[in-house]
Design a protein around this motif. Structure first.
Motif, PDB file in Angstrom:
ATOM      1  N   LEU A  71       0.820  -1.225   0.000  1.00 52.54           N
ATOM      2  CA  LEU A  71       0.000   0.000   0.000  1.00 52.54           C
ATOM      3  C   LEU A  71       0.846   1.265   0.000  1.00 52.54           C
ATOM      4  CD1 LEU A  71      -2.457  -1.118   2.845  1.00 52.54           C
ATOM      5  CD2 LEU A  71      -3.039  -1.005   0.408  1.00 52.54           C
ATOM      6  N   LEU A  72       0.442   2.199  -0.822  1.00 51.46           N
ATOM      7  CA  LEU A  72       0.989   3.570  -0.797  1.00 51.46           C
ATOM      8  C   LEU A  72      -0.180   4.483  -1.137  1.00 51.46           C
ATOM      9  CD1 LEU A  72       3.107   5.894  -0.941  1.00 51.46           C
ATOM     10  CD2 LEU A  72       3.464   5.242  -3.325  1.00 51.46           C
ATOM     11  N   GLU A  73      -0.448   5.454  -0.296  1.00 50.10           N
ATOM     12  CA  GLU A  73      -1.556   6.376  -0.595  1.00 50.10           C
ATOM     13  C   GLU A  73      -1.290   7.742   0.026  1.00 50.10           C
ATOM     14  OE1 GLU A  73      -5.454   4.879   0.371  1.00 50.10           O
ATOM     15  OE2 GLU A  73      -6.445   6.718  -0.310  1.00 50.10           O
ATOM     16  N   GLU A  77      -6.232  15.765  -1.139  1.00 53.31           N
ATOM     17  CA  GLU A  77      -5.887  17.199  -1.043  1.00 53.31           C
ATOM     18  C   GLU A  77      -4.389  17.427  -0.843  1.00 53.31           C
ATOM     19  OE1 GLU A  77      -7.848  15.353   0.854  1.00 53.31           O
ATOM     20  OE2 GLU A  77      -8.012  16.081   2.928  1.00 53.31           O
ATOM     21  N   TYR A  78      -3.613  16.354  -0.684  1.00 59.91           N
ATOM     22  CA  TYR A  78      -2.159  16.484  -0.493  1.00 59.91           C
ATOM     23  C   TYR A  78      -1.373  15.900  -1.663  1.00 59.91           C
ATOM     24  CZ  TYR A  78      -2.917  18.016   4.314  1.00 59.91           C
ATOM     25  OH  TYR A  78      -3.278  18.729   5.437  1.00 59.91           O
ATOM     26  N   LYS A  79      -2.082  15.463  -2.698  1.00 66.16           N
ATOM     27  CA  LYS A  79      -1.395  14.852  -3.845  1.00 66.16           C
ATOM     28  C   LYS A  79      -0.591  15.891  -4.625  1.00 66.16           C
ATOM     29  CE  LYS A  79      -4.409  10.935  -4.831  1.00 66.16           C
ATOM     30  NZ  LYS A  79      -5.354  10.369  -5.796  1.00 66.16           N
ATOM     31  N   ASN A  80       0.336  15.389  -5.391  1.00 62.61           N
ATOM     32  CA  ASN A  80       1.160  16.223  -6.286  1.00 62.61           C
ATOM     33  C   ASN A  80       1.992  17.268  -5.562  1.00 62.61           C
ATOM     34  OD1 ASN A  80       0.487  15.016  -8.855  1.00 62.61           O
ATOM     35  ND2 ASN A  80      -1.557  15.833  -8.507  1.00 62.61           N
ATOM     36  N   GLN A  81       2.413  16.922  -4.347  1.00 70.98           N
ATOM     37  CA  GLN A  81       3.330  17.791  -3.596  1.00 70.98           C
ATOM     38  C   GLN A  81       4.631  17.055  -3.289  1.00 70.98           C
ATOM     39  OE1 GLN A  81       1.425  19.432  -0.053  1.00 70.98           O
ATOM     40  NE2 GLN A  81      -0.551  19.482  -1.082  1.00 70.98           N
ATOM     41  N   GLU A 108      -1.320   3.294 -15.300  1.00 65.88           N
ATOM     42  CA  GLU A 108      -1.241   4.755 -15.157  1.00 65.88           C
ATOM     43  C   GLU A 108      -0.185   5.169 -14.134  1.00 65.88           C
ATOM     44  OE1 GLU A 108      -4.422   3.091 -14.912  1.00 65.88           O
ATOM     45  OE2 GLU A 108      -4.363   3.344 -17.078  1.00 65.88           O
ATOM     46  N   THR A 109       0.051   4.315 -13.161  1.00 61.25           N
ATOM     47  CA  THR A 109       0.991   4.672 -12.088  1.00 61.25           C
ATOM     48  C   THR A 109       2.423   4.223 -12.400  1.00 61.25           C
ATOM     49  OG1 THR A 109      -0.915   4.192 -10.681  1.00 61.25           O
ATOM     50  CG2 THR A 109       1.048   4.868  -9.551  1.00 61.25           C
ATOM     51  N   GLN A 110       2.603   3.471 -13.513  1.00 67.62           N
ATOM     52  CA  GLN A 110       3.953   2.983 -13.839  1.00 67.62           C
ATOM     53  C   GLN A 110       4.979   4.116 -13.986  1.00 67.62           C
ATOM     54  OE1 GLN A 110       3.242   0.312 -17.142  1.00 67.62           O
ATOM     55  NE2 GLN A 110       3.139  -1.458 -15.778  1.00 67.62           N
ATOM     56  N   GLU A 114       8.564   4.374 -12.228  1.00 68.71           N
ATOM     57  CA  GLU A 114       9.766   4.362 -13.083  1.00 68.71           C
ATOM     58  C   GLU A 114      10.697   5.513 -12.703  1.00 68.71           C
ATOM     59  OE1 GLU A 114       8.819   2.156 -17.255  1.00 68.71           O
ATOM     60  OE2 GLU A 114       7.861   4.101 -16.977  1.00 68.71           O
ATOM     61  N   ARG A 115      10.091   6.645 -12.351  1.00 71.21           N
ATOM     62  CA  ARG A 115      10.918   7.794 -11.927  1.00 71.21           C
ATOM     63  C   ARG A 115      11.696   7.505 -10.645  1.00 71.21           C
ATOM     64  NH1 ARG A 115       6.698  11.586 -13.765  1.00 71.21           N
ATOM     65  NH2 ARG A 115       5.792  11.546 -11.689  1.00 71.21           N
ATOM     66  N   LEU A 116      11.214   6.502  -9.900  1.00 71.30           N
ATOM     67  CA  LEU A 116      11.898   6.129  -8.656  1.00 71.30           C
ATOM     68  C   LEU A 116      12.869   4.970  -8.881  1.00 71.30           C
ATOM     69  CD1 LEU A 116       8.712   6.411  -6.477  1.00 71.30           C
ATOM     70  CD2 LEU A 116      10.747   7.819  -6.178  1.00 71.30           C
TER      71      LEU A 116
HETATM   72  C1  LIG Z   1       0.223   7.433  -6.437  1.00 74.88           C
HETATM   73  C2  LIG Z   1       0.250   8.460  -5.302  1.00 74.88           C
HETATM   74  C3  LIG Z   1       0.681   7.762  -4.016  1.00 74.88           C
HETATM   75  C4  LIG Z   1       1.235   9.553  -5.651  1.00 74.88           C
HETATM   76  O1  LIG Z   1       1.323  10.418  -4.542  1.00 74.88           O
HETATM   77  P1  LIG Z   1       1.686  11.951  -4.730  1.00 74.88           P
HETATM   78  O2  LIG Z   1       2.054  12.490  -3.411  1.00 74.88           O
HETATM   79  O3  LIG Z   1       0.613  12.655  -5.469  1.00 74.88           O
HETATM   80  O4  LIG Z   1       2.970  11.807  -5.660  1.00 74.88           O
HETATM   81  P2  LIG Z   1       4.068  12.901  -5.974  1.00 74.88           P
HETATM   82  O5  LIG Z   1       3.517  14.261  -5.685  1.00 74.88           O
HETATM   83  O6  LIG Z   1       5.311  12.498  -5.329  1.00 74.88           O
HETATM   84  O7  LIG Z   1       4.240  12.687  -7.515  1.00 74.88           O
HETATM   85  C5  LIG Z   1       3.198  13.051  -8.345  1.00 74.88           C
HETATM   86  C6  LIG Z   1       3.571  12.721  -9.753  1.00 74.88           C
HETATM   87  O8  LIG Z   1       3.217  11.379 -10.046  1.00 74.88           O
HETATM   88  C7  LIG Z   1       2.178  11.376 -11.018  1.00 74.88           C
HETATM   89  N1  LIG Z   1       1.176  10.403 -10.630  1.00 74.88           N
HETATM   90  C8  LIG Z   1       0.883  10.008  -9.419  1.00 74.88           C
HETATM   91  N2  LIG Z   1      -0.106   9.100  -9.454  1.00 74.88           N
HETATM   92  C9  LIG Z   1      -0.423   8.936 -10.707  1.00 74.88           C
HETATM   93  C10 LIG Z   1      -1.372   8.160 -11.377  1.00 74.88           C
HETATM   94  N3  LIG Z   1      -2.223   7.330 -10.726  1.00 74.88           N
HETATM   95  N4  LIG Z   1      -1.423   8.249 -12.698  1.00 74.88           N
HETATM   96  C11 LIG Z   1      -0.597   9.058 -13.361  1.00 74.88           C
HETATM   97  N5  LIG Z   1       0.321   9.824 -12.778  1.00 74.88           N
HETATM   98  C12 LIG Z   1       0.398   9.767 -11.480  1.00 74.88           C
HETATM   99  C13 LIG Z   1       1.587  12.751 -10.992  1.00 74.88           C
HETATM  100  O9  LIG Z   1       1.036  13.105 -12.227  1.00 74.88           O
HETATM  101  C14 LIG Z   1       2.790  13.578 -10.715  1.00 74.88           C
HETATM  102  O10 LIG Z   1       3.557  13.734 -11.866  1.00 74.88           O
HETATM  103  P3  LIG Z   1       4.310  15.106 -12.141  1.00 74.88           P
HETATM  104  O11 LIG Z   1       5.253  15.266 -11.006  1.00 74.88           O
HETATM  105  O12 LIG Z   1       4.957  14.850 -13.450  1.00 74.88           O
HETATM  106  O13 LIG Z   1       3.212  16.107 -12.168  1.00 74.88           O
HETATM  107  C15 LIG Z   1      -1.134   9.138  -5.110  1.00 74.88           C
HETATM  108  O14 LIG Z   1      -1.552   9.658  -6.339  1.00 74.88           O
HETATM  109  C16 LIG Z   1      -2.205   8.240  -4.559  1.00 74.88           C
HETATM  110  O15 LIG Z   1      -2.388   8.129  -3.338  1.00 74.88           O
HETATM  111  N6  LIG Z   1      -2.963   7.572  -5.447  1.00 74.88           N
HETATM  112  C17 LIG Z   1      -4.055   6.710  -5.018  1.00 74.88           C
HETATM  113  C18 LIG Z   1      -3.538   5.405  -4.462  1.00 74.88           C
HETATM  114  C19 LIG Z   1      -2.593   4.727  -5.414  1.00 74.88           C
HETATM  115  O16 LIG Z   1      -2.828   4.639  -6.608  1.00 74.88           O
HETATM  116  N7  LIG Z   1      -1.491   4.235  -4.828  1.00 74.88           N
HETATM  117  C20 LIG Z   1      -0.496   3.509  -5.557  1.00 74.88           C
HETATM  118  C21 LIG Z   1      -0.833   2.083  -5.510  1.00 74.88           C
HETATM  119  S1  LIG Z   1       0.364   1.139  -6.400  1.00 74.88           S
END
Ligand SMILES: CC(C)(COP(=O)(O)OP(=O)(O)OC[C@H]1O[C@@H](n2cnc3c(N)ncnc32)[C@H](O)[C@@H]1OP(=O)(O)O)[C@@H](O)C(=O)NCCC(=O)NCCS
Length: 140
Positions: A71-73, A77-81, A108-110, A114-116
């Motif tokens: 799990l990662l979430e 309101e705190y996303k994209n920071q 979509e999340t790949q 990949e950036r990590l």
């Molecule tokens: C995936 C998640 C943990 C990323 O957290 P976050 O704090 O927003 O991530 P960051 O701010 O570090 O990075 C955001 C970047 O990742 C991209 N990104 C994150 N989740 C994405 C998704 N589901 N689809 C496409 N891009 C995504 C954003 O577009 C952004 O890209 P940018 O920097 O080029 O604009 C968050 O979106 C989330 O909680 N998603 C719902 C739960 C989930 O999908 N968890 C992963 C399960 S494998």
């Protein structure tokens, strides 16, 4: 300010509200706390102003060869920071001596992973959807 912690000291059930967004049968916050407690390692992102947990990541591991990140979430309101990236980076660093660090994600999340530094791989799975909320009190 966002603080990253790997302890449950001072963390109460109400601080964990709001996660599992979009899950049909989400685990309740009490169960979430148990999941963290029984994980091999976890990290929480805490907003100092509200004292709320705004992001989390957890892992299970044999501590010898492999770790799996279920799990990662980050709260909407705190996303994209950068919080999700920071949680994942710290988790990967924690297990840097291990051979395998795996997780499953949708297409979509790949790019996020990949950036990590992670690579795409095909996976297989079983999901018992009637168990999605988990059973409370088990393995206590
Ligand atoms: C995936 C998640 C943990 C990323 O957290 P976050 O704090 O927003 O991530 P960051 O701010 O570090 O990075 C955001 C970047 O990742 C991209 N990104 C994150 N989740 C994405 C998704 N589901 N689809 C496409 N891009 C995504 C954003 O577009 C952004 O890209 P940018 O920097 O080029 O604009 C968050 O979106 C989330 O909680 N998603 C719902 C739960 C989930 O999908 N968890 C992963 C399960 S494998």
């Amino acid at each position: 300010m966002i603080r990253y912690i790997d302890s449950l000291e001072g963390v109460s059930v109400p601080m964990l509200a709001g996660f599992f967004v979009g899950w049909p049968k989400p685990p309740v916050a009490e169960t979430h706390l148990k999941i963290l407690r029984q994980s091999d390692y976890f990290l929480l992102a805490v907003d100092d102003e509200s004292s709320k947990v705004v992001g989390f990541i957890n892992a299970i591991s044999d501590r010898i060869m492999s770790a799996y990140i279920p799990l990662l979430e980050v709260l909407p309101e705190y996303k994209n920071q950068g919080i999700g990236s920071e949680l994942a980076r710290r988790m990967i660093d924690h297990y840097r001596e291990l051979y395998m660090i795996d997780l499953t994600c949708n297409k979509e999340t790949q790019p996020f992973y990949e950036r990590l530094g992670m690579q795409k791989m095909t996976m297989m799975m079983i999901r018992n959807f009637d168990r999605q909320a988990c059973a409370s009190g088990e393995n206590e």
